[in-house]
Design an enzyme around this catalytic site. Structure first.
Site, short mmCIF file in Angstrom:
data_model
loop_
_atom_site.label_atom_id
_atom_site.label_comp_id
_atom_site.label_asym_id
_atom_site.label_seq_id
_atom_site.Cartn_x
_atom_site.Cartn_y
_atom_site.Cartn_z
N HIS A 202 -37.34 -34.08 -42.06
CA HIS A 202 -36.66 -32.90 -41.53
C HIS A 202 -37.15 -31.65 -42.26
O HIS A 202 -36.62 -31.28 -43.31
CB HIS A 202 -35.14 -33.05 -41.70
CG HIS A 202 -34.33 -32.00 -41.02
ND1 HIS A 202 -33.40 -32.28 -40.04
CD2 HIS A 202 -34.30 -30.65 -41.17
CE1 HIS A 202 -32.84 -31.15 -39.64
NE2 HIS A 202 -33.38 -30.14 -40.32
N HIS B 95 -38.96 -27.70 -41.01
CA HIS B 95 -39.40 -26.84 -39.91
C HIS B 95 -40.69 -26.13 -40.29
O HIS B 95 -40.77 -25.51 -41.37
CB HIS B 95 -38.32 -25.80 -39.59
CG HIS B 95 -37.06 -26.40 -39.08
ND1 HIS B 95 -36.76 -26.47 -37.74
CD2 HIS B 95 -36.01 -26.97 -39.72
CE1 HIS B 95 -35.58 -27.05 -37.58
NE2 HIS B 95 -35.11 -27.36 -38.77
N ASP C 162 -39.23 -28.95 -30.65
CA ASP C 162 -37.84 -28.56 -30.80
C ASP C 162 -37.42 -27.52 -29.78
O ASP C 162 -38.16 -26.58 -29.48
CB ASP C 162 -37.70 -28.00 -32.24
CG ASP C 162 -36.30 -27.55 -32.58
OD1 ASP C 162 -36.14 -26.36 -32.88
OD2 ASP C 162 -35.40 -28.39 -32.58
N GLY D 289 -31.16 -25.04 -34.42
CA GLY D 289 -30.52 -23.74 -34.26
C GLY D 289 -29.02 -23.80 -34.49
O GLY D 289 -28.44 -24.85 -34.78
N HIS E 291 -30.32 -31.99 -34.13
CA HIS E 291 -29.50 -31.43 -35.20
C HIS E 291 -28.04 -31.44 -34.74
O HIS E 291 -27.74 -31.10 -33.59
CB HIS E 291 -29.87 -29.97 -35.47
CG HIS E 291 -31.19 -29.74 -36.12
ND1 HIS E 291 -32.33 -30.39 -35.75
CD2 HIS E 291 -31.54 -28.90 -37.13
CE1 HIS E 291 -33.34 -29.95 -36.50
NE2 HIS E 291 -32.88 -29.04 -37.35
N GLU F 164 -23.97 -29.62 -38.83
CA GLU F 164 -24.31 -28.73 -39.93
C GLU F 164 -23.21 -27.67 -40.02
O GLU F 164 -22.33 -27.73 -40.87
CB GLU F 164 -25.68 -28.10 -39.72
CG GLU F 164 -26.13 -27.18 -40.83
CD GLU F 164 -27.46 -26.49 -40.52
OE1 GLU F 164 -28.12 -26.06 -41.48
OE2 GLU F 164 -27.80 -26.35 -39.33
N ASP G 251 -35.82 -29.01 -45.23
CA ASP G 251 -35.43 -28.14 -44.11
C ASP G 251 -36.36 -26.92 -43.95
O ASP G 251 -37.28 -26.95 -43.14
CB ASP G 251 -33.98 -27.71 -44.26
CG ASP G 251 -33.37 -27.19 -42.97
OD1 ASP G 251 -33.93 -27.49 -41.89
OD2 ASP G 251 -32.33 -26.52 -43.02
#
Length: 347
Positions: free
Chosen positions: A16, A18, A139, A174, A201, A204, A281
């Site tokens: 994970h 980005h 994504d 997002g 995702h 969170e 992340d």
């Protein structure tokens, strides 16, 4: 030798992270100067300070600015190469990178095929020159419309089954508030019908219901998922179904999900028997690395080498690879663990 020595030496796996969020201040400044794009700061220190989280709109503004500086496929390939050099330096053998192509199409009209070609140039270079392996999770950003999300699903489907595409899943990232997973149920269903794995995702900034919605859409892993801890029945379901959680503690602290690492539930998930993986992340944006995640968590929660190994093996076993490739990765990780233990005098 200390656990810190072992963490530095042991081979790792990251699921994970980005790509756009991996851009260093140095790379951002270089690309901004190349394309004559004004930034809020003109020094590395200033950009690093600008990266400091204020609120979600500020965080989104940083992301969009980073995306604007990626003007060409060569810029994308350079960013990926820069990031993978850092992974190799940490002995991260395998990485699944989340990448959001629609932003670049919307901003600059860059076709997905052009973007993917650039990503795969970097992937092949990293395998040949650095000995590290990378795959891509394509994504959808929750802020777009369902129709724009369908653009991503359709673009992915056109490339997924091509030899050497490097794509392993459709993702959804997002800000969760006001953007539940079901908003993109049609895009997810279309990708699933084409045989594409789904990795979303959830949990969170959203609560347990967000995690349940992601599971209902067929997500094979949960990106973040930390607020599942608020629902003991959901935790039991995650444990029973062996659903991997992609947990990024420093990101969670930086985004205000939890106030301190002591209060973070990662150890609670481990104690409950969940399949926990550790991740960075958006590493430069939170002044972290995957290695740093292991170091800080080991210090806070008292992890030993066995616990570190368990988390790394969770990630290797959860990689979205064909069975033979996943077995090869696990064997390579185990061999590296044995070597690192020998180097550090651990049994």
């Amino acid at each position: 030798m200390t656990i810190a020595d072992y963490i530095h030496a042991v081979p790792k796996v990251e699921l994970h992270v980005h790509l756009e969020g991996s851009m260093s201040p140095e790379t951002l400044l270089m690309l901004a100067n190349r394309h004559h794009i004004a930034l809020p700061a003109d020094t590395v220190e200033g950009v690093r300070e600008w990266f400091t989280f204020v609120d979600m709109p500020h965080f989104v503004d940083i992301y969009l600015t980073i995306s604007r500086c990626l003007q060409t496929p060569d810029d994308i390939a350079q960013l990926a190469r820069d990031f993978l050099r850092g992974q190799a330096a940490q002995n991260v053998l395998y990485t699944e990178i989340t990448y959001t192509p629609y932003t670049h199409y919307q901003q600059k009209g860059m076709l997905f095929a052009e973007q993917l070609t650039a990503l795969n140039r970097a992937r092949r270079w990293a395998e040949a020159e650095l000995g590290v392996t990378v795959r891509y999770i394509i994504d959808i950003n929750r802020d777009v419309t369902p129709e724009q999300g369908m653009w991503t699903a359709n673009a992915l489907i056109q490339q997924y089954h091509q030899p050497g595409s490097g794509i392993v899943a459709l993702g959804l990232g997002g800000y969760e508030q006001g953007n539940p997973p079901g908003k993109f149920s049609l895009a997810v269903a279309r990708a699933q019908a084409a045989g594409v794995p789904i990795v979303l995702h959830a949990g969170e900034h959203g609560g347990p219901d967000s995690v349940r919605a992601a599971l209902a859409l067929g997500s094979l892993r949960i990106g973040h998922g930390v607020h599942a801890i608020d629902d003991p029945a959901l935790v039991r379901e995650l444990v029973a179904r062996r659903i991997p959680l992609e947990i990024s503690p420093t990101s969670n602290l930086g985004l205000g999900v939890y106030p301190t690492l002591d209060e973070h539930p990662i150890q609670d998930f481990i104690d409950a028997g969940a399949v926990v993986t550790l991740n960075s992340d958006d590493p430069p944006m939170f002044n972290t690395t995957l290695t740093n995640e292991y170091l800080t968590c080991a210090d806070t929660f008292g992890w030993d080498a066995d616990q570190v190994d368990a988390l790394i093996l969770n990630a290797a076993r959860s990689a979205l690879l064909p069975p033979r490739d996943r077995t090869w990765l696990i064997e390579r990780v185990r061999a590296g663990m044995a070597q690192a233990r020998g180097m550090n005098g651990l049994n």
